[in-house]
Scaffold this motif. Structure first.
Motif, PDB file in Angstrom:
ATOM      1  N   PRO A 255      50.571  35.318  38.105  1.00 19.48           N
ATOM      2  CA  PRO A 255      49.589  36.107  38.867  1.00 19.48           C
ATOM      3  C   PRO A 255      49.817  37.619  38.812  1.00 19.48           C
ATOM      4  N   ARG A 256      51.017  38.058  38.545  1.00 24.02           N
ATOM      5  CA  ARG A 256      51.258  39.499  38.441  1.00 24.02           C
ATOM      6  C   ARG A 256      50.731  40.047  37.127  1.00 24.02           C
ATOM      7  N   GLU A 257      50.599  39.185  36.140  1.00 25.85           N
ATOM      8  CA  GLU A 257      50.234  39.632  34.798  1.00 25.85           C
ATOM      9  C   GLU A 257      48.765  39.403  34.456  1.00 25.85           C
ATOM     10  N   TYR A 258      48.178  38.331  35.015  1.00 24.62           N
ATOM     11  CA  TYR A 258      46.814  37.975  34.636  1.00 24.62           C
ATOM     12  C   TYR A 258      45.990  37.725  35.887  1.00 24.62           C
ATOM     13  N   GLY A 259      44.889  38.470  36.008  1.00 21.95           N
ATOM     14  CA  GLY A 259      44.041  38.316  37.181  1.00 21.95           C
ATOM     15  C   GLY A 259      42.821  37.466  36.865  1.00 21.95           C
ATOM     16  N   PHE A 260      42.002  37.272  37.887  1.00 26.88           N
ATOM     17  CA  PHE A 260      40.769  36.521  37.697  1.00 26.88           C
ATOM     18  C   PHE A 260      39.786  37.315  36.848  1.00 26.88           C
ATOM     19  N   TYR A 261      39.717  38.638  37.074  1.00 24.14           N
ATOM     20  CA  TYR A 261      38.674  39.418  36.388  1.00 24.14           C
ATOM     21  C   TYR A 261      38.998  39.621  34.925  1.00 24.14           C
ATOM     22  N   ALA A 262      40.219  40.078  34.629  1.00 25.00           N
ATOM     23  CA  ALA A 262      40.656  40.228  33.230  1.00 25.00           C
ATOM     24  C   ALA A 262      39.701  41.074  32.401  1.00 25.00           C
ATOM     25  N   ASN A 263      39.108  42.093  33.017  1.00 26.52           N
ATOM     26  CA  ASN A 263      38.274  43.010  32.246  1.00 26.52           C
ATOM     27  C   ASN A 263      39.164  43.858  31.345  1.00 26.52           C
ATOM     28  N   VAL A 264      38.750  44.059  30.121  1.00 26.53           N
ATOM     29  CA  VAL A 264      39.535  44.904  29.215  1.00 26.53           C
ATOM     30  C   VAL A 264      39.579  46.312  29.796  1.00 26.53           C
ATOM     31  N   ASN A 265      40.807  46.802  30.025  1.00 23.38           N
ATOM     32  CA  ASN A 265      40.955  48.093  30.702  1.00 23.38           C
ATOM     33  C   ASN A 265      42.193  48.820  30.190  1.00 23.38           C
ATOM     34  N   PRO A 266      41.990  49.845  29.343  1.00 24.30           N
ATOM     35  CA  PRO A 266      43.134  50.561  28.763  1.00 24.30           C
ATOM     36  C   PRO A 266      43.939  51.331  29.811  1.00 24.30           C
TER      37      PRO A 266
END
Ligand code: MTE
Ligand code: MO
Length: 315
Positions: A255-266
Motif C-alpha cells: 500500500p505504500r508503493e501502489y495506490g488505487f488511482y495509479a495515475n502516471v505522475n512524474p
C-alpha cells in the motif's frame, strides 16, 4: 498494419488463436476471410486472424508503435511468472475460449455473458496508446478494442454504483504462476465510475489487428492509458459494480508503493525509484530514456477527473 515478416507469430500461439476465432466468428471478426482448415495445416496468418475495426486517429498517438516482438515478448503477467519473458514462454496453457464473464453487483445487467454476447454490440476500434509501467519502462501499442463506457452503459449500473471492479481468471492449472503466492490471487483491479466511462478507457480484444496473444491478456483486458500499466488487468472473468472502493491487488500487496488511482505522475516518485523518466522498450540506447508526462501525456483529456484531489496523497 506495420507487421514485419520477423514479427510473425510463432505457430503454437497462432494455432490457439485460430481455435479462439472459431469460437467468436461473427462478432466483428473477418470470418468471411477465414479459409477452410485442413487438419493443423498452417494458413495465412494475416487473413484469418485479422479483426474488423476502424482506426481511431483522434485517440491515437502519432509516436511509432513498438514491434509485435517487443509487445508480445516483454510482458508483466505474474500468473505466468515474474520475469518479462515468462508470459511469452508460459502463457500457452491459457485457454481463452470458450470464455465467459460474470457481471454482478450494483447493476441491472447481472448475469454470465459468453464472450460473444459481451462483445456483439460493440464496434471495434484501433487505438495506438502509450503504456507506462510503474517500473519506469514504456511502450506504444496499437490496441483493438471498444470503449468500456459503452459496456457500462449497457449494463445499467444503479445509482449506488460508484466503482467498477475487475477480476482475472483464477485457475492454477492454466495459470501456473498462481501456484506461488507472489500476489493474492486472483488479480483484482478497479476504476471509479467516472474513470470507467471516460472515452479513453477501453476493453481490448486485440493488438496489431489480430486477437490478443495470451501473454497480453487474452481474450479480454482493460487498457487505461493515463494510469500505470498494472491497472490494465488481463484475462477478465468478472465485472462487478460496487458502492465502495475495490480492494485492488497491488494496493493490498504494497500500500505504500501502489495506490488505487495509479495515475502516471512524474512528480510523485515510487518510494524506491524516480518516476520522472522512462525507458522506451526497443528504442536505441541513446534515445531510450525520456521524460515521463503527467497522466502519461493524456492530461488534456483526463486531468479534470481529479480536480481538487491531492494527487501526491491519492497516488
Ligand atoms: N492479471 C494480470 N494483469 C496484469 C498484470 C498481471 O500481472 N496480472 N500485470 C500488469 C502490469 S504491471 C502491466 S505493466 C501490464 C502489461 O501489459 P502487457 O504485458 O500487455 O504489455 O499488464 C498489467 N495487467
Ligand atoms: Mo506494470
Amino acid at each position: 498494419m506495420r507487421i514485419r515478416p520477423s514479427d510473425i507469430t510463432p505457430e503454437p500461439i497462432y494455432r490457439a488463436r485460430r481455435e479462439f476465432l472459431a469460437g467468436i466468428a461473427g462478432i466483428g471478426v473477418a470470418a468471411a476471410l477465414a479459409q477452410p482448415a485442413f487438419g493443423e495445416q498452417v494458413m495465412n496468418v494475416s487473413l484469418i486472424e485479422r479483426l474488423q475495426y476502424k482506426r481511431n486517429a483522434r485517440y491515437s498517438t502519432t509516436e511509432s508503435a513498438n514491434s509485435l516482438a517487443d509487445i508480445t515478448g516483454y510482458n508483466n503477467f505474474y500468473e505466468f511468472g515474474t520475469g518479462k519473458d515468462d508470459p511469452a514462454r508460459n502463457a500457452g496453457s491459457l485457454r481463452p475460449r470458450p470464455w465467459s464473464v460474470v457481471v454482478d453487483g450494483e447493476c441491472e445487467g447481472k448475469g454470465r455473458y459468453t464472450l460473444e454476447d459481451l462483445l456483439k454490440p460493440h464496434a471495434l476500434e484501433e487505438r495506438i496508446y502509450r503504456l507506462r509501467c510503474v517500473e519506469a519502462w514504456s511502450m506504444v501499442i496499437p490496441w483493438v478494442g471498444f470503449p468500456l463506457g459503452d459496456l457500462v452503459k449497457r449494463l445499467k449500473p444503479t445509482s449506488r454504483a460508484k466503482f467498477v471492479e475487475f477480476t482475472t481468471l483464477m485457475d492454477p492449472k492454466q495459470m501456473p504462476g498462481q501456484r506461488s503466492h507472489v500476489l493474492d490471487w486472483p488479480y483484482v483491479e478497479g476504476l471509479r465510475m467516472d474513470e470507467a466511462i471516460h472515452p479513453l478507457a477501453i476493453l481490448a480484444v486485440g493488438l496489431y489487428g489480430q486477437v490478443l496473444p495470451n501473454q497480453n491478456g487474452a481474450p479480454l483486458r482493460l487498457v487505461v492509458p493515463w494510469k500505470y500499466g498494472f491497472k490494465g488487468i488481463k484475462s477478465i472473468v468478472r465485472i462487478r459494480f460496487t458502492e465502495s472502493m475495490p480492494a485492488t491487488t497491488w494496493a493490498l500487496s504494497a500500500p505504500r508503493e501502489y495506490g488505487f488511482y495509479a495515475n502516471v505522475n512524474p512528480e510523485v516518485d515510487h518510494p524506491r525509484w524516480s518516476q520522472k523518466r522512462e525507458r522506451r522498450i526497443g528504442s536505441g540506447s541513446l534515445l531510450s530514456r525520456q521524460p515521463t508526462a503527467q497522466f502519461n501525456g493524456y492530461a488534456a483529456e483526463v486531468a479534470s477527473l481529479y480536480s481538487g484531489m491531492d494527487l501526491a496523497r491519492n497516488f
